[in-house]
Scaffold this motif. Structure first.
Motif, short mmCIF file in Angstrom:
data_model
loop_
_atom_site.label_atom_id
_atom_site.label_comp_id
_atom_site.label_asym_id
_atom_site.label_seq_id
_atom_site.Cartn_x
_atom_site.Cartn_y
_atom_site.Cartn_z
N MET A 12 0.83 -1.21 0.00
CA MET A 12 0.00 0.00 0.00
C MET A 12 0.86 1.26 0.00
SD MET A 12 -2.90 1.30 -0.21
CE MET A 12 -3.90 -0.18 -0.10
N LYS A 13 1.90 1.24 0.85
CA LYS A 13 2.77 2.41 0.92
C LYS A 13 3.44 2.68 -0.43
CE LYS A 13 6.24 4.47 3.91
NZ LYS A 13 7.31 4.23 4.88
N ALA A 14 3.88 1.60 -1.08
CA ALA A 14 4.55 1.75 -2.38
C ALA A 14 3.59 2.34 -3.41
CB ALA A 14 5.07 0.40 -2.86
N ARG A 15 2.32 1.89 -3.35
CA ARG A 15 1.33 2.42 -4.29
C ARG A 15 1.11 3.91 -4.08
NH1 ARG A 15 -3.75 -1.76 -4.58
NH2 ARG A 15 -2.61 -3.54 -5.38
N LEU A 16 1.06 4.30 -2.81
CA LEU A 16 0.87 5.73 -2.51
C LEU A 16 2.06 6.56 -2.97
CD1 LEU A 16 -0.78 5.57 1.04
CD2 LEU A 16 -1.85 6.28 -1.09
N VAL A 17 3.25 6.01 -2.80
CA VAL A 17 4.45 6.73 -3.25
C VAL A 17 4.41 6.90 -4.77
CG1 VAL A 17 6.97 6.61 -3.47
CG2 VAL A 17 5.89 6.05 -1.29
N ILE A 18 4.03 5.81 -5.46
CA ILE A 18 3.93 5.88 -6.93
C ILE A 18 2.87 6.90 -7.33
CG2 ILE A 18 3.26 4.58 -9.01
CD1 ILE A 18 4.57 2.12 -7.59
N LEU A 19 1.74 6.88 -6.61
CA LEU A 19 0.68 7.86 -6.89
C LEU A 19 1.22 9.29 -6.72
CD1 LEU A 19 -2.39 8.58 -7.30
CD2 LEU A 19 -2.59 8.55 -4.80
N GLY A 20 1.96 9.50 -5.66
CA GLY A 20 2.54 10.83 -5.41
C GLY A 20 3.46 11.25 -6.53
N ILE A 21 4.32 10.34 -6.96
CA ILE A 21 5.27 10.67 -8.04
C ILE A 21 4.52 10.98 -9.33
CG2 ILE A 21 7.13 9.73 -9.48
CD1 ILE A 21 8.05 8.18 -6.95
N VAL A 22 3.49 10.17 -9.62
CA VAL A 22 2.70 10.40 -10.84
C VAL A 22 2.04 11.79 -10.80
CG1 VAL A 22 0.63 9.65 -12.10
CG2 VAL A 22 2.30 7.96 -11.32
N ILE A 23 1.50 12.15 -9.64
CA ILE A 23 0.85 13.47 -9.53
C ILE A 23 1.88 14.59 -9.80
CG2 ILE A 23 -0.22 15.11 -7.90
CD1 ILE A 23 -1.55 12.66 -6.57
N VAL A 24 3.05 14.45 -9.21
CA VAL A 24 4.09 15.48 -9.41
C VAL A 24 4.44 15.58 -10.90
CG1 VAL A 24 6.47 16.16 -8.90
CG2 VAL A 24 5.03 15.25 -7.07
N LEU A 25 4.64 14.42 -11.52
CA LEU A 25 5.04 14.43 -12.94
C LEU A 25 3.95 15.02 -13.82
CD1 LEU A 25 6.87 10.98 -13.25
CD2 LEU A 25 7.88 13.27 -13.18
N VAL A 26 2.70 14.65 -13.55
CA VAL A 26 1.60 15.18 -14.36
C VAL A 26 1.52 16.70 -14.20
CG1 VAL A 26 -0.93 15.24 -14.57
CG2 VAL A 26 0.25 13.05 -14.39
N CYS A 27 1.59 17.15 -12.94
CA CYS A 27 1.53 18.61 -12.70
C CYS A 27 2.71 19.33 -13.36
CB CYS A 27 1.54 18.90 -11.20
SG CYS A 27 0.02 18.45 -10.38
N ALA A 28 3.87 18.67 -13.37
CA ALA A 28 5.06 19.30 -13.97
C ALA A 28 4.95 19.34 -15.49
CB ALA A 28 6.31 18.55 -13.54
N LEU A 29 4.23 18.40 -16.06
CA LEU A 29 4.16 18.33 -17.53
C LEU A 29 3.09 19.25 -18.13
CD1 LEU A 29 4.66 14.52 -18.23
CD2 LEU A 29 6.17 16.40 -18.89
N ILE A 30 2.03 19.50 -17.36
CA ILE A 30 0.91 20.26 -17.93
C ILE A 30 1.33 21.67 -18.41
CG2 ILE A 30 -1.33 21.35 -17.38
CD1 ILE A 30 -1.96 18.83 -15.71
N PRO A 31 1.96 22.50 -17.57
CA PRO A 31 2.29 23.86 -18.06
C PRO A 31 3.19 23.87 -19.31
CG PRO A 31 2.53 23.73 -15.68
CD PRO A 31 2.36 22.34 -16.16
#
Lengths: 178, 489
Positions: free
Chosen positions: A1-20
């Motif tokens: 579960m912890k690993a999934r949350l970490v991956i979710l966190g990284i994905v959110i950061v990457l998506v937010c970084a790519l949008i602008p």
């Protein structure tokens, strides 16, 4: 579960970084001829900041208002020496050797986006190491990505710690976090 | 927000308002590296560490007095303000806590005066100590037993940093002045009063040492508290001096005021003190407004330096450069902005965010003051990483001066190592921004993560804890955005 949350966190950061950057890349300019006259004085350049688009052809003339100054443009292999009261200035490309040649202007096409500082490369006084200006080449992808990344880190960290706490709480008998 | 579970207030009352310490794994370095323990127990350890540094420091003062007036041709400017600063903030503090305090030459003569010994220990009685000490050994005034002097001193010093960062002679005045004050104070006040309460470098080192990946602690604090009657770490013994920083290791739970001198390691009768490796940001406890304001001041100064020294704005540099430009009105504006931002604007925003956090969490029993002080820790990793992000361009752009000045330290035309004529050449300056972005985002992550850890010491309910850090977290993100704008935008 912890690993999934970490991956979710990284994905959110990457998506937010790519949008602008993705949004900015759709509005492309560039390819124009742009002329600038940059005057150097102790310990600043005027204009302090020039903004252009990727692909623009820059024609830059340089002048010194007081003492001998330098003009080293990061990431563009350009280093100039500007003497006061002289229309021409000396130019060299550091990667090609040390010889300076007299020129009236420096001409180049900006191919990389981001912020590039132009600095004084000739000791000109006490604050010489801090004499600099900025060339901004739009779209400024590093800044746009970093801004999105900031929002991403904020959202993902708060969300992940919230979800981690919630999961933990749900898993406890009686739903008590402790 | 008024919609919290009915029992949340009680829960909060029962919440562990403890030290705020985040317990994580640690590795006993003395156990893993026996040589390190032997070295730290060696009586000559500190003298051998500080003496070469003292000689170098005195040479720097000489260079500042008699060498070139051009900053980038004088070793005192290049080695102190570029090389030393970079090593201190980027490596020493985050990786080795206050290791600089072991090497620092400022207290050398004062400490010698108090001990009349460079290596050996004097047994005897002085106040509560089991060591014979010389000098007046007065107690530092209680009203000043905090870091407010360091806060204000550092802010005042940095207001004029454009002068001493670039002019050798002014660097001599500042560094020589601190050296003198440290020595004189040692005649009057016991042990390292200067380091503890006056030294401007010590103040921010202590704050940021909380992030450090090493700590000096008791191996088993229970041994100190229950079995140890003598408290030799604090009072000294025939094997070691009493802690110059007035610390009792049995209760020490932060790096802030431990100068890593290793006297306690030598004097502990139970062999119960060690140096541990630990994760980043191991201490998470800010105690009192003086430490909170230190975090605000450091953050404000990082921003001011980024604007003044790394920005393109010549007008601001002119304001700071009073010695040449002599624009007193400009200096007034510059100083006013710095002091207002550091002492009022950032704290006011933080207070507002803390109050909003309290509202969002919906727990009335926890005061805004407590949230304000404890959450100000979030600005510790944030500020440190912002300073590191500021410092990398300094070394990457001006690093080549180090190579040339080492051959010609006084700017007299020497060429000792054949590198005096090495031309100025920045090291990959166009890639600095990527490094700065990573550092700043890393700082934001740690601010939020540790903010949450702290909130768990205030609130038992995890959703309350998360809600309480949202406003301060947003402030941290805005601060990071401002730094990104300065460095990359």
């Amino acid at each position: 579960m912890k690993a999934r949350l970490v991956i979710l966190g990284i994905v959110i950061v990457l998506v937010c970084a790519l949008i602008p950057p993705l949004v900015a890349s759709s509005s492309s300019g560039g390819g124009e001829k742009k002329e600038f006259f940059i005057k150097a004085r102790q310990y600043a350049y005027d204009p302090p900041r020039i903004t252009v688009n990727k692909g623009d052809e820059l024609h830059i003339r340089l002048a010194s208002l007081d003492v001998v100054h330098g003009f080293f443009l990061e990431g563009h292999d350009i280093d100039a020496q500007i003497e006061p009261g002289v229309r021409q200035f000396k130019l060299r490309h550091p990667s090609e050797g040390k010889e300076f040649t007299d020129v009236n202007e420096v001409v180049f096409t900006v191919e990389h986006t981001g912020k590039f500082r132009y600095r004084c490369s000739h000791t000109c006084g006490t604050l010489h190491p801090f004499m600099q200006g900025e060339l901004i080449v739009c779209p400024n992808y590093p800044f746009l990505a970093a801004s999105g990344g900031t929002v991403g880190v904020l959202i993902s960290t708060l969300l992940v710690i919230f979800l981690a706490g919630k999961k933990h709480k749900d898993a406890m008998p009686g739903g008590d976090a402790q | 927000m008024g919609n919290q579970p009915a029992n949340s207030v009680d829960k909060a009352k029962d919440a562990p308002k403890d030290s705020g310490q985040v317990k994580r794994f640690r590795i006993d370095l003395f156990e893993k590296i026996p040589f390190l323990k032997k070295f730290c127990k060696w009586r000559s350890f500190q003298f051998l560490a500080v003496f070469p540094n003292l000689v170098i420091f005195l040479f720097f003062l000489y260079a500042g007095l008699f060498g070139s007036r051009v900053g980038n041709r004088n070793i005192i400017i290049i080695f102190v303000w570029i090389f030393w600063w970079f090593l201190l903030i980027t490596f020493m503090v985050p990786f080795a806590s206050r290791i600089w305090c072991v090497l620092c030459p400022f207290p050398f003569f004062g400490e010698w005066f108090q001990r009349r010994a460079l290596i050996k220990v004097r047994s005897g009685k002085t106040g509560g100590l089991r060591n014979k000490m010389f000098g007046l050994n007065k107690k530092w005034p209680k009203a000043l037993s905090n870091i407010w002097l360091q806060d204000i001193g550092f802010l005042a010093l940095c207001t004029f940093s454009a002068l001493f960062l670039t002019r050798p002679i002014i660097s001599v005045v500042v560094l020589g002045g601190l050296f003198l004050v440290a020595t004189v104070l040692a005649f009057f006040y016991r042990q390292r009063a200067f380091c503890m309460y006056v030294c401007p470098v010590s103040g921010f080192q202590g704050l940021y040492a909380m992030t450090s990946m090493i700590e000096l602690r008791a191996v088993d604090p229970q041994v100190c508290r229950k079995e140890c009657k003598t408290k030799n770490c604090l009072t000294g013994s025939e094997k070691g001096w009493g802690c110059p920083w007035y610390q009792y290791v049995g209760k020490m739970e932060r790096n802030n005021y431990c100068g890593l001198c290793m006297e306690c390691v030598k004097s502990c009768p139970n062999d119960n003190i060690s140096v541990f490796a630990r994760p980043f940001c191991g201490d998470t406890q800010v105690k009192g407004y003086d430490e909170s304001w230190k975090a605000f001041i450091m953050l404000a100064l990082a921003m001011v330096y980024a604007v003044t020294l790394l920005g393109p704005w010549g007008t601001i540099r002119d304001w700071a450069n009073i010695a040449e430009v002599r624009n007193w009105k400009g200096l007034g504006i510059y100083a006013g902005i710095i002091w207002f931002t550091a002492l009022i604007a950032i704290p006011a925003v933080w207070a507002l965010a803390s109050w909003l956090g309290k509202l969002l969490a919906g727990v009335r029993s926890i005061s805004t003051k407590e949230i304000f002080v404890k959450y100000s820790y979030m600005l510790v990793p944030l500020g440190l990483l912002a300073w590191i992000a500021f410092s990398f361009p300094l070394i990457m752009v001006n690093g080549s001066y180090i190579i040339s000045v080492i051959s010609d330290p006084l700017g007299w035309g020497w060429d000792l190592l054949g590198t005096a004529d090495v031309a100025w050449r920045p090291i990959l300056p166009e890639y600095t921004v990527y490094l700065q972005i990573l550092l700043l985002l890393f700082g934001l992550f740690f601010a939020l993560k540790r903010g949450y850890d702290i909130s768990l010491t205030l609130y038992q309910d995890k959703s309350q804890a998360v809600r309480s850090i949202i406003p301060t977290g947003v402030v941290c993100a805005v601060i990071i955005f401002a730094f990104l704008r300065l460095f990359t935008g």
